[in-house]
Design an enzyme around this catalytic site. Structure first.
Site, mmCIF file in Angstrom:
data_model
loop_
_atom_site.group_PDB
_atom_site.id
_atom_site.type_symbol
_atom_site.label_atom_id
_atom_site.label_comp_id
_atom_site.label_asym_id
_atom_site.label_seq_id
_atom_site.Cartn_x
_atom_site.Cartn_y
_atom_site.Cartn_z
ATOM 1 C CG ASN A 72 -0.323 -0.145 2.524
ATOM 2 O OD1 ASN A 72 0.742 -0.605 2.577
ATOM 3 N ND2 ASN A 72 -0.952 0.189 3.686
ATOM 4 C CD GLU A 107 5.265 -0.754 12.840
ATOM 5 O OE1 GLU A 107 4.042 -0.860 12.914
ATOM 6 O OE2 GLU A 107 6.098 -0.121 13.307
ATOM 7 C CB CYS A 154 -1.788 -0.795 8.615
ATOM 8 S SG CYS A 154 -0.775 0.735 8.594
ATOM 9 C CD GLU A 163 8.446 0.303 10.429
ATOM 10 O OE1 GLU A 163 7.612 0.835 9.734
ATOM 11 O OE2 GLU A 163 9.254 -0.357 9.761
HETATM 12 P P1 NAP Z 1 0.993 -9.823 3.397
HETATM 13 O O1 NAP Z 1 0.436 -10.560 2.746
HETATM 14 O O2 NAP Z 1 1.158 -10.098 5.029
HETATM 15 O O3 NAP Z 1 2.413 -9.406 2.700
HETATM 16 C C1 NAP Z 1 3.528 -8.631 3.448
HETATM 17 C C2 NAP Z 1 4.765 -8.996 3.002
HETATM 18 O O4 NAP Z 1 5.313 -10.183 3.479
HETATM 19 C C3 NAP Z 1 5.005 -9.335 1.366
HETATM 20 O O5 NAP Z 1 6.035 -8.756 1.098
HETATM 21 C C4 NAP Z 1 4.665 -10.629 1.334
HETATM 22 O O6 NAP Z 1 5.360 -11.348 -0.014
HETATM 23 C C5 NAP Z 1 5.472 -11.175 2.304
HETATM 24 N N1 NAP Z 1 5.325 -12.259 2.799
HETATM 25 C C6 NAP Z 1 4.222 -13.321 2.573
HETATM 26 N N2 NAP Z 1 4.347 -14.394 3.175
HETATM 27 C C7 NAP Z 1 5.762 -14.430 3.752
HETATM 28 C C8 NAP Z 1 6.458 -15.295 4.506
HETATM 29 N N3 NAP Z 1 6.053 -16.531 4.901
HETATM 30 N N4 NAP Z 1 7.681 -14.913 4.950
HETATM 31 C C9 NAP Z 1 8.014 -13.659 4.627
HETATM 32 N N5 NAP Z 1 7.614 -12.829 3.946
HETATM 33 C C10 NAP Z 1 6.223 -13.160 3.723
HETATM 34 O O7 NAP Z 1 0.565 -8.092 3.644
HETATM 35 P P2 NAP Z 1 -0.008 -7.243 2.333
HETATM 36 O O8 NAP Z 1 -1.269 -7.931 1.759
HETATM 37 O O9 NAP Z 1 1.270 -7.175 1.472
HETATM 38 O O10 NAP Z 1 -0.288 -5.969 3.055
HETATM 39 C C11 NAP Z 1 -1.464 -5.801 3.619
HETATM 40 C C12 NAP Z 1 -1.361 -5.813 5.095
HETATM 41 O O11 NAP Z 1 -0.266 -5.022 5.634
HETATM 42 C C13 NAP Z 1 -2.459 -5.547 5.864
HETATM 43 O O12 NAP Z 1 -2.891 -6.436 6.943
HETATM 44 C C14 NAP Z 1 -1.887 -3.903 6.822
HETATM 45 O O13 NAP Z 1 -2.789 -3.696 7.568
HETATM 46 C C15 NAP Z 1 -0.465 -4.423 6.715
HETATM 47 N N6 NAP Z 1 -0.011 -3.172 6.752
HETATM 48 C C16 NAP Z 1 0.480 -2.713 8.172
HETATM 49 C C17 NAP Z 1 1.034 -1.291 8.112
HETATM 50 C C18 NAP Z 1 1.634 -1.260 9.751
HETATM 51 O O14 NAP Z 1 2.768 -0.301 9.552
HETATM 52 N N7 NAP Z 1 1.338 -1.743 10.658
HETATM 53 C C19 NAP Z 1 1.494 -0.658 7.168
HETATM 54 C C20 NAP Z 1 0.907 -1.365 5.950
HETATM 55 C C21 NAP Z 1 0.196 -2.548 5.806
HETATM 56 P P3 NAP Z 1 4.397 -11.049 -1.229
HETATM 57 O O15 NAP Z 1 3.071 -10.344 -1.006
HETATM 58 O O16 NAP Z 1 5.208 -10.480 -2.244
HETATM 59 O O17 NAP Z 1 3.868 -12.621 -1.575
#
Ligand code: NAP
Length: 487
Positions: free
Chosen positions: A148, A245, A279, A461
């Site tokens: 995002n 995060e 998020c 962070e």
């Molecule tokens: P996600 O599916 O958890 O993916 C996040 C990252 O982790 C991606 O680069 C993903 O790779 C990677 N990943 C997936 N499985 C993994 C594993 N087993 N080991 C290591 N890395 C792995 O999240 P998203 O759909 O990209 O993002 C949305 C989520 O992020 C929401 O829940 C949102 O709330 C959260 N978020 C949190 C913050 C914060 O600061 N708290 C900020 C922004 C977003 P691929 O996607 O490339 O497969």
């Protein structure tokens, strides 16, 4: 075009064994092919990051700071180019990428570039001896990003890591491979040693390889709770440090004495900015019963005026969600809200035309949705939707709303609107959330720590608080007298 790895100061040529297509969410046109990093490429990235670490950790804080500040300057000079890449990859309006994404990345580099020279240990006078501490870097850190806020996430991780003397290997989300490469180029141009910030492309398997690699000292993830748990478990095997995060289902509480116009502005920002893919969004909007009607009237009117459409148009206020699959997921949540008995007051459908009458049926567009008649137990009020869906809940008393707001496994953020200064602080102090706002929402200045309570994460962070998550403390005792020995 091919999105390849950036290793040891240069892009690789892209002879990937595996690759996939990256689409523009606004029209599903092909942007390019992303090359999954191979095991050999990950080893090469580790090897070059190790080499860079040995050089970088011996620089003074001021020397490291200069490179970070120069990198920020380069990003600001390239603001338009990078913002446009971000808009293409993420589907968010160009007005947002120009105003927030690139500049908040630069802010982090400036902040940590500025404080790099001030990172220091303590001195302890111990009578005939003294002691001191040294905050030392950890080594090679892995950064793993969500889709995002791609460049912001990359910079929020790289800036403190590098300021503390670490090197970093960053894996962007498979959906947003572009702008981490721009950051990597900028570091090199700013004088960083080759390998200090490498980028490897790939899906979760690449993230897992980094997490499990014995030479990675720390993993910092921005992503979902389920990925956070996997990374925490993987890192636990080798007792690696983590910053997590993660997601949220944050409450935004609006008391009857609040300024309603401001509260409506905040509720919209807290649910519709970046198509609701934020998020910390305040997706559970608790409104005190007495002001429910006037709040709702304003909210509906203003939400229906949001200019949704082509993200590259500077007048657009809401773009397209990241992928077709994600769009379907958000629509499933909307269907679940309807079948549970909530009222879909407005939005929640796929529009055919944008605000200027252009056909947008090829893109992943969804009109901003508001649900009323919600109950805390409904799926739409419990699960993170990560799309433009706002749920309104009514409440009567302060005690009641605090209890209901805290009744969640998440704890990323919370907001309170009131003109009673005592109540504002009193309520915020009771809320189980790491990042809170009184009379505003989703403002994240680099000076303030950002992070979650409960299952929304570990570590912080931004701010000076991030320094402790990228250093380890060495204590040194220095004897000035004789060794007292019983032998
Ligand atoms: P996600 O599916 O958890 O993916 C996040 C990252 O982790 C991606 O680069 C993903 O790779 C990677 N990943 C997936 N499985 C993994 C594993 N087993 N080991 C290591 N890395 C792995 O999240 P998203 O759909 O990209 O993002 C949305 C989520 O992020 C929401 O829940 C949102 O709330 C959260 N978020 C949190 C913050 C914060 O600061 N708290 C900020 C922004 C977003 P691929 O996607 O490339 O497969």
């Amino acid at each position: 075009m091919a999105y390849t790895q950036f290793i040891d100061g240069a892009l690789t040529t892209g002879s990937a064994k595996e690759s996939w297509v990256n689409y523009n969410p606004a029209n599903n046109n092909v942007l390019g092919e992303v090359c999954q990093a191979t095991e050999e490429e990950i080893d090469a990235a580790i090897c070059s990051a190790e080499k860079a670490f040995r050089v970088w950790k011996n620089k003074t804080g001021a020397e490291r700071g200069r490179v970070l500040l120069k990198t920020a300057e380069i990003l600001r000079l390239r603001l338009e180019k990078i913002a446009s890449l971000e808009t293409q990859d993420v589907g968010k309006p160009i007005s947002e990428s120009l105003a927030v994404d690139v500049s908040s990345a630069a802010d982090a580099l400036e902040y940590f570039g500025g404080i790099a020279a001030t990172i220091h240990g303590d001195f302890f006078d111990l009578k005939n001896a003294f002691g001191y501490t040294r905050p030392e870097p950890l080594g090679i850190c892995a950064g793993i990003g969500a889709w995002n806020y791609p460049i912001q996430i990359a910079a929020w991780k790289a800036a403190p890591a590098l300021a503390c003397g670490n090197s970093m290997i960053f894996k962007p989300s498979e959906f947003t491979p572009a702008t981490a490469l721009e950051l990597a180029k900028a570091f090199i141009e700013a004088g960083a040693p080759a390998g200090l910030f490498n980028v490897v492309q790939g899906d979760g398997r690449v993230g897992a390889m980094l997490t499990n690699h014995p030479q990675i000292a720390k993993v910092s993830l921005t992503g979902s709770v389920s990925t956070g748990k996997k990374i925490f478990a993987g890192a636990a095997n080798q007792l690696k440090k983590v910053t997590l995060e993660l997601g949220g289902k944050s409450p935004l509480i609006i008391f009857e004495d609040a300024d309603i116009h401001n509260a409506v502005s905040a509720a919209m920002l807290a649910n519709f900015y970046t198509q609701g893919e934020v998020c910390s969004n305040g997706t559970r909007v608790f409104v005190q019963r007495k002001i429910f009607d006037s709040f709702l009237k304003q909210l509906k009117e203003r939400t229906e005026k949001i200019r949704l459409g082509d993200p590259t148009d500077p007048d657009t206020q809401m773009g397209a969600v990241i992928s077709k699959a994600h769009l379907e997921k958000v629509i499933r949540f909307i269907d679940s809200g309807k079948s549970a008995g909530a009222t879909l007051l407005t939005g929640g459908f796929r529009p055919e035309k944008d605000f200027k009458g252009r056909d947008i049926t090829a893109g992943n567009f969804l009109t901003p949705a508001i649900f009323t008649d919600c109950e805390d137990s409904m799926e739409i009020c419990k699960e993170e939707i990560f799309g433009p869906v706002l749920s309104i809940l009514t409440f009567d008393t302060e005690e009641e709303v605090i209890e209901r707001a805290n009744n969640t496994d998440y704890g990323l953020a919370a907001g309170v609107f009131t003109n009673d200064i005592k109540r504002g602080h009193r309520v915020i102090h009771e809320l189980q959330a790491g990042t809170c706002w009184i009379n505003n929402y989703n403002i994240t200045p680099v000076e303030l720590p950002f992070g979650g309570y409960k299952q929304s994460g570990l570590g912080r962070e931004n701010s000076f608080a991030a320094i402790q998550h990228y250093t380890q403390l060495k204590s040194v005792y220095v004897e000035l007298g004789n060794v007292e020995s019983p032998y």
